[in-house]
Design a protein around this motif. Structure first.
Motif, PDB file in Angstrom:
ATOM      1  N   PHE A 246      58.805  53.422  61.090  1.00  0.00           N
ATOM      2  CA  PHE A 246      58.800  52.249  60.218  1.00  0.00           C
ATOM      3  C   PHE A 246      58.646  52.644  58.749  1.00  0.00           C
ATOM      4  CE2 PHE A 246      57.501  49.710  64.059  1.00  0.00           C
ATOM      5  CZ  PHE A 246      58.608  48.873  64.047  1.00  0.00           C
ATOM      6  N   VAL A 247      57.735  53.571  58.486  1.00  0.00           N
ATOM      7  CA  VAL A 247      57.513  54.011  57.111  1.00  0.00           C
ATOM      8  C   VAL A 247      58.758  54.710  56.576  1.00  0.00           C
ATOM      9  CG1 VAL A 247      56.177  55.602  55.668  1.00  0.00           C
ATOM     10  CG2 VAL A 247      55.019  54.153  57.342  1.00  0.00           C
ATOM     11  N   THR A 248      59.344  55.591  57.373  1.00  0.00           N
ATOM     12  CA  THR A 248      60.538  56.317  56.942  1.00  0.00           C
ATOM     13  C   THR A 248      61.706  55.360  56.732  1.00  0.00           C
ATOM     14  OG1 THR A 248      59.743  58.168  58.292  1.00  0.00           O
ATOM     15  CG2 THR A 248      61.979  58.324  57.434  1.00  0.00           C
ATOM     16  N   THR A 249      61.836  54.351  57.594  1.00  0.00           N
ATOM     17  CA  THR A 249      62.892  53.356  57.430  1.00  0.00           C
ATOM     18  C   THR A 249      62.691  52.558  56.147  1.00  0.00           C
ATOM     19  OG1 THR A 249      63.163  53.177  59.835  1.00  0.00           O
ATOM     20  CG2 THR A 249      64.018  51.362  58.497  1.00  0.00           C
ATOM     21  N   ALA A 250      61.457  52.179  55.856  1.00  0.00           N
ATOM     22  CA  ALA A 250      61.167  51.444  54.618  1.00  0.00           C
ATOM     23  C   ALA A 250      61.489  52.292  53.394  1.00  0.00           C
ATOM     24  CB  ALA A 250      59.710  50.999  54.603  1.00  0.00           C
ATOM     25  N   ILE A 251      61.139  53.565  53.445  1.00  0.00           N
ATOM     26  CA  ILE A 251      61.450  54.470  52.334  1.00  0.00           C
ATOM     27  C   ILE A 251      62.958  54.607  52.168  1.00  0.00           C
ATOM     28  CG2 ILE A 251      61.328  56.889  51.571  1.00  0.00           C
ATOM     29  CD1 ILE A 251      58.499  56.954  52.815  1.00  0.00           C
ATOM     30  N   THR A 252      63.668  54.703  53.289  1.00  0.00           N
ATOM     31  CA  THR A 252      65.132  54.810  53.244  1.00  0.00           C
ATOM     32  C   THR A 252      65.744  53.572  52.609  1.00  0.00           C
ATOM     33  OG1 THR A 252      65.121  56.210  55.223  1.00  0.00           O
ATOM     34  CG2 THR A 252      67.213  55.151  54.637  1.00  0.00           C
ATOM     35  N   PHE A 253      65.273  52.375  53.036  1.00  0.00           N
ATOM     36  CA  PHE A 253      65.773  51.145  52.430  1.00  0.00           C
ATOM     37  C   PHE A 253      65.495  51.125  50.929  1.00  0.00           C
ATOM     38  CE2 PHE A 253      65.754  48.867  56.658  1.00  0.00           C
ATOM     39  CZ  PHE A 253      67.117  48.613  56.655  1.00  0.00           C
TER      40      PHE A 253
ATOM     41  N   PHE B 118      69.460  58.260  62.646  1.00  0.00           N
ATOM     42  CA  PHE B 118      68.829  59.565  62.788  1.00  0.00           C
ATOM     43  C   PHE B 118      67.309  59.430  62.822  1.00  0.00           C
ATOM     44  CE2 PHE B 118      67.121  63.487  60.873  1.00  0.00           C
ATOM     45  CZ  PHE B 118      67.574  64.395  61.817  1.00  0.00           C
ATOM     46  N   ILE B 119      66.749  58.566  61.971  1.00  0.00           N
ATOM     47  CA  ILE B 119      65.297  58.376  61.908  1.00  0.00           C
ATOM     48  C   ILE B 119      64.759  57.867  63.242  1.00  0.00           C
ATOM     49  CG2 ILE B 119      63.480  56.929  60.892  1.00  0.00           C
ATOM     50  CD1 ILE B 119      65.050  57.099  58.248  1.00  0.00           C
ATOM     51  N   TRP B 120      65.439  56.897  63.822  1.00  0.00           N
ATOM     52  CA  TRP B 120      64.964  56.286  65.061  1.00  0.00           C
ATOM     53  C   TRP B 120      65.348  57.083  66.298  1.00  0.00           C
ATOM     54  CZ3 TRP B 120      61.522  52.476  65.747  1.00  0.00           C
ATOM     55  CH2 TRP B 120      61.122  51.790  64.599  1.00  0.00           C
ATOM     56  N   GLY B 121      66.002  58.211  66.100  1.00  0.00           N
ATOM     57  CA  GLY B 121      66.283  59.111  67.213  1.00  0.00           C
ATOM     58  C   GLY B 121      67.292  58.570  68.203  1.00  0.00           C
ATOM     59  N   VAL B 122      68.296  57.906  67.694  1.00  0.00           N
ATOM     60  CA  VAL B 122      69.336  57.379  68.574  1.00  0.00           C
ATOM     61  C   VAL B 122      70.018  58.556  69.259  1.00  0.00           C
ATOM     62  CG1 VAL B 122      71.514  56.112  68.613  1.00  0.00           C
ATOM     63  CG2 VAL B 122      69.668  55.343  67.132  1.00  0.00           C
TER      64      VAL B 122
ATOM     65  N   GLU C  27      74.992  59.463  73.969  1.00  0.00           N
ATOM     66  CA  GLU C  27      75.284  58.220  74.681  1.00  0.00           C
ATOM     67  C   GLU C  27      76.182  57.304  73.872  1.00  0.00           C
ATOM     68  OE1 GLU C  27      71.571  56.488  75.738  1.00  0.00           O
ATOM     69  OE2 GLU C  27      71.035  58.106  77.108  1.00  0.00           O
ATOM     70  N   ILE C  28      75.893  57.182  72.598  1.00  0.00           N
ATOM     71  CA  ILE C  28      76.749  56.309  71.787  1.00  0.00           C
ATOM     72  C   ILE C  28      77.960  57.051  71.238  1.00  0.00           C
ATOM     73  CG2 ILE C  28      74.879  54.763  71.166  1.00  0.00           C
ATOM     74  CD1 ILE C  28      74.855  56.050  68.423  1.00  0.00           C
ATOM     75  N   GLY C  29      77.996  58.350  71.437  1.00  0.00           N
ATOM     76  CA  GLY C  29      79.136  59.146  70.994  1.00  0.00           C
ATOM     77  C   GLY C  29      80.424  58.724  71.674  1.00  0.00           C
ATOM     78  N   LEU C  30      80.341  58.380  72.942  1.00  0.00           N
ATOM     79  CA  LEU C  30      81.524  57.931  73.680  1.00  0.00           C
ATOM     80  C   LEU C  30      82.058  56.632  73.090  1.00  0.00           C
ATOM     81  CD1 LEU C  30      83.434  58.335  76.069  1.00  0.00           C
ATOM     82  CD2 LEU C  30      81.816  57.019  77.450  1.00  0.00           C
ATOM     83  N   VAL C  31      81.170  55.720  72.760  1.00  0.00           N
ATOM     84  CA  VAL C  31      81.590  54.441  72.178  1.00  0.00           C
ATOM     85  C   VAL C  31      82.232  54.677  70.815  1.00  0.00           C
ATOM     86  CG1 VAL C  31      80.786  52.210  71.308  1.00  0.00           C
ATOM     87  CG2 VAL C  31      79.832  53.138  73.417  1.00  0.00           C
TER      88      VAL C  31
END
Length: 181
Positions: A12-19, A68-72, A76-80
């Motif tokens: 959450f903190v890293t996402t806020a900093i990114t925003f 990347f931050i949330w570790g997606v 798995e989503i590479g195929l999509v």
């Protein structure tokens, strides 16, 4: 709920900093583009178009960083994404000129030596006349050129970059009275 917030507090903190960084970067790029547009005396509509392009680019970069931050799990989503990009790639390859015109439009924004109101001559064997054209508008895909007899020529941006263009007179000289229209 508190357990969820506590376990993901770093994300959450890293996402806020990114925003925050993305908003600051957007503000700086918007100011820079507007300043370049003002200094170069570029029409406001073109400046807004380039601002929109940079906003889209920053948004895509933001999605990538937050993923990347949330570790997606990219496998798995590479195929999509690979399927979507394959379809988009085929569509863009079929219409590559659209991309080249948009790219040329961005380049013309920053380095085009001509402005709306200038008279130019395009040295192109496909244009049957050597009469000068008045630049009426510069868009994302094309430049609108008008002959003295009123005929309108819509000329693609990528050809404006590829063909030799001669400046007959610029709009500032015409306003000062140093060159006849």
């Amino acid at each position: 709920m508190q357990e969820f917030l506590f376990s993901y507090r770093h994300e959450f903190v890293t996402t806020a900093i990114t925003f925050g960084l993305l908003l600051i970067l957007k503000f700086i790029t918007d100011k820079t583009i507007r300043k370049i547009g003002r200094i170069s005396d570029i029409v406001e509509a073109r400046t807004l178009l380039i601002t929109k392009y940079t906003t889209i680019l920053l948004t895509l970069i933001g999605f990538g960083v937050i993923s990347f931050i949330w570790g997606v799990n990219f496998r798995e989503i590479g195929l999509v994404f690979s399927s979507v990009f394959a379809v988009i790639g085929v569509a863009l390859f079929a219409s590559w000129s659209i991309l080249s015109n948009i790219t040329a439009g961005v380049i013309l924004f920053f380095s085009f030596p001509f402005k709306i109101g200038d008279r130019v001559r395009i040295l192109d064997k496909d244009i049957e006349t050597e009469d000068p054209f008045l630049i009426e508008d510069i868009r994302a895909f094309h430049v609108s050129l008008r002959k003295k007899n009123g005929e309108l020529l819509i000329y693609p941006n990528n050809l404006m970059m590829q063909k030799a263009v001669t400046l007959i007179y610029n709009s500032e000289d015409a306003l000062n009275g140093s060159v006849e229209a």
